[in-house]
Write a protein that holds these residues in place. Sequence first.
Motif, PDB file in Angstrom:
ATOM      1  N   LEU A   2       0.634  -1.112   0.171  1.00 50.08           N
ATOM      2  CA  LEU A   2       0.081   0.054   0.210  1.00 50.08           C
ATOM      3  C   LEU A   2       0.887   1.278  -0.035  1.00 50.08           C
ATOM      4  O   LEU A   2       0.680   2.105  -0.733  1.00 50.08           O
ATOM      5  CB  LEU A   2      -1.180  -0.117   1.197  1.00 50.08           C
ATOM      6  CG  LEU A   2      -1.937   1.014   1.381  1.00 50.08           C
ATOM      7  CD1 LEU A   2      -2.476   1.294   0.201  1.00 50.08           C
ATOM      8  CD2 LEU A   2      -2.555   1.202   2.632  1.00 50.08           C
ATOM      9  N   ILE A  27       2.462   1.829  -3.415  1.00 53.62           N
ATOM     10  CA  ILE A  27       1.342   2.138  -4.285  1.00 53.62           C
ATOM     11  C   ILE A  27       1.313   3.557  -4.360  1.00 53.62           C
ATOM     12  O   ILE A  27       0.952   4.390  -5.154  1.00 53.62           O
ATOM     13  CB  ILE A  27       0.085   1.326  -4.209  1.00 53.62           C
ATOM     14  CG1 ILE A  27       0.284   0.020  -4.742  1.00 53.62           C
ATOM     15  CG2 ILE A  27      -0.755   2.060  -4.958  1.00 53.62           C
ATOM     16  CD1 ILE A  27      -0.744  -1.021  -4.451  1.00 53.62           C
ATOM     17  N   LEU A  28       1.145   4.161  -3.079  1.00 55.87           N
ATOM     18  CA  LEU A  28       1.060   5.537  -2.963  1.00 55.87           C
ATOM     19  C   LEU A  28       2.077   6.326  -3.331  1.00 55.87           C
ATOM     20  O   LEU A  28       2.015   7.334  -3.811  1.00 55.87           O
ATOM     21  CB  LEU A  28       0.587   5.875  -1.426  1.00 55.87           C
ATOM     22  CG  LEU A  28      -0.802   5.289  -0.893  1.00 55.87           C
ATOM     23  CD1 LEU A  28      -0.763   5.481   0.484  1.00 55.87           C
ATOM     24  CD2 LEU A  28      -1.814   6.074  -1.611  1.00 55.87           C
ATOM     25  N   ARG A  57       2.466   6.333  -7.150  1.00 54.91           N
ATOM     26  CA  ARG A  57       1.457   7.236  -7.825  1.00 54.91           C
ATOM     27  C   ARG A  57       2.279   8.422  -8.564  1.00 54.91           C
ATOM     28  O   ARG A  57       1.809   9.039  -9.665  1.00 54.91           O
ATOM     29  CB  ARG A  57       0.179   7.594  -7.060  1.00 54.91           C
ATOM     30  CG  ARG A  57      -0.609   8.534  -7.496  1.00 54.91           C
ATOM     31  CD  ARG A  57      -1.817   8.858  -6.941  1.00 54.91           C
ATOM     32  NE  ARG A  57      -2.824   9.551  -7.499  1.00 54.91           N
ATOM     33  CZ  ARG A  57      -3.950   9.694  -7.267  1.00 54.91           C
ATOM     34  NH1 ARG A  57      -4.540   8.904  -6.795  1.00 54.91           N
ATOM     35  NH2 ARG A  57      -4.689  10.688  -7.991  1.00 54.91           N
ATOM     36  N   MET A  85      -6.023  -2.495  -5.267  1.00 50.24           N
ATOM     37  CA  MET A  85      -5.557  -1.288  -4.628  1.00 50.24           C
ATOM     38  C   MET A  85      -5.034  -0.349  -5.756  1.00 50.24           C
ATOM     39  O   MET A  85      -5.262   0.860  -5.807  1.00 50.24           O
ATOM     40  CB  MET A  85      -4.294  -1.580  -3.832  1.00 50.24           C
ATOM     41  CG  MET A  85      -4.749  -2.096  -2.499  1.00 50.24           C
ATOM     42  SD  MET A  85      -3.386  -2.221  -1.161  1.00 50.24           S
ATOM     43  CE  MET A  85      -2.657  -3.726  -1.680  1.00 50.24           C
ATOM     44  N   MET A 105      -8.024   1.712  -7.097  1.00 48.89           N
ATOM     45  CA  MET A 105      -8.693   2.521  -6.251  1.00 48.89           C
ATOM     46  C   MET A 105      -7.803   3.598  -5.978  1.00 48.89           C
ATOM     47  O   MET A 105      -8.453   4.681  -5.872  1.00 48.89           O
ATOM     48  CB  MET A 105      -8.781   1.696  -4.774  1.00 48.89           C
ATOM     49  CG  MET A 105     -10.078   0.805  -4.792  1.00 48.89           C
ATOM     50  SD  MET A 105     -10.466   0.075  -3.042  1.00 48.89           S
ATOM     51  CE  MET A 105      -8.820  -0.713  -2.770  1.00 48.89           C
ATOM     52  N   LEU A 106      -6.452   3.615  -6.125  1.00 52.54           N
ATOM     53  CA  LEU A 106      -5.650   4.704  -5.881  1.00 52.54           C
ATOM     54  C   LEU A 106      -4.899   5.178  -6.930  1.00 52.54           C
ATOM     55  O   LEU A 106      -4.431   6.579  -6.688  1.00 52.54           O
ATOM     56  CB  LEU A 106      -4.559   3.937  -4.846  1.00 52.54           C
ATOM     57  CG  LEU A 106      -5.058   3.609  -3.621  1.00 52.54           C
ATOM     58  CD1 LEU A 106      -3.907   2.806  -2.908  1.00 52.54           C
ATOM     59  CD2 LEU A 106      -5.733   4.757  -2.734  1.00 52.54           C
ATOM     60  N   TRP A 107      -4.905   4.685  -8.063  1.00 48.65           N
ATOM     61  CA  TRP A 107      -4.513   5.500  -9.335  1.00 48.65           C
ATOM     62  C   TRP A 107      -5.525   5.784 -10.500  1.00 48.65           C
ATOM     63  O   TRP A 107      -6.128   4.905 -10.582  1.00 48.65           O
ATOM     64  CB  TRP A 107      -3.072   4.599 -10.063  1.00 48.65           C
ATOM     65  CG  TRP A 107      -2.032   4.417  -9.041  1.00 48.65           C
ATOM     66  CD1 TRP A 107      -1.711   4.782  -7.837  1.00 48.65           C
ATOM     67  CD2 TRP A 107      -0.784   3.851  -9.349  1.00 48.65           C
ATOM     68  NE1 TRP A 107      -0.511   4.236  -7.494  1.00 48.65           N
ATOM     69  CE2 TRP A 107       0.046   3.539  -8.647  1.00 48.65           C
ATOM     70  CE3 TRP A 107      -0.424   2.832 -10.984  1.00 48.65           C
ATOM     71  CZ2 TRP A 107       1.388   3.112  -8.580  1.00 48.65           C
ATOM     72  CZ3 TRP A 107       0.721   2.334 -10.922  1.00 48.65           C
ATOM     73  CH2 TRP A 107       1.559   2.329  -9.785  1.00 48.65           C
TER      74      TRP A 107
END
Length: 217
Positions: free
Chosen positions: A14, A17-18, A21, A125, A128-130
Motif C-alpha cells: 500500500l 502504491i501511494l 503514484r 489497490m 482504487m488509488l491510481w
Amino acid sequence: MILVLLLVFVVLPLGLILLYRVVPPPVTPLMLIRLVEGQGLDKDWVPWKEISPHLRQAVVASEDNLFCQHSGFDWQSLEAAAKAYASGERAGGGSTISMQTAKNLFLWPSRSIIRKGLEVPLTAMLEMLWPKRRILEVYLNIAEWGPGIYGIEAAAQHYFKRAAEDLTPRQASQLVAVLPNPLEWRPVPPSDYVARRARVIRTRIRQLGPLLDCVSG
C-alpha cells in the motif's frame, strides 16, 4: 506473525502504491531476476505526454480492449481462463493491463496460483488509488520489451532509434505485437506472425473508437 504478514502483504504494498503514484518505480522484481540471469538492464522513464498516442492505443487494442471501462478485472475473460485451467487446457487471456501492472511491479514471473492470488488485491489497490492514465503510464515504462530492455523509451530507442513520442502507428503496433513473448519475438525485423499481429492491432484500434478515450489524450 500476523503483524509481519500484514506488514509484508498489506502495509508495504500500500505504501509503495501511494509512492509510485507520483514517483517512477526504480526497479521491479522481474528486472532484478533478469539481471541476475545476465540479461542487463536498459530502462529510461518517460512521462505520459512523451509516449506516442499510437503506442498507448495499440497496447489497449492488443492487451485489454475494456481497459477504460473495467475496474481492474475482466470477469468474463477470467472465468473462461479459469475453466480452461481446470480442464487442463492452456489458460490464456483474462489478465488486464491493471493486473499486469500489479504483477510487474510487485510479483515474480510465473503462472502459479499463489502469484495469481496475490495479484488480485494488488490490482484492486491500484485501481482504487491510481487513475487509469497512471496505470498505463507505469505499465508502459516497466514492461519487458526484449532481453534487458524495459519501458517504451528504451524499446523505441533500441529498435527504431527514435523517442517513444515519435513512434508511428506501424512501429507502435510492431512493438506491442511482441509483448506476449518479448524474449522470443522481435519487432524489427518482424516475423510473419508479428507482422500479421501488428496489422490486426492497427485494425482493432480503428474498431474500438470511444473505448480508447481514456488513453488517447
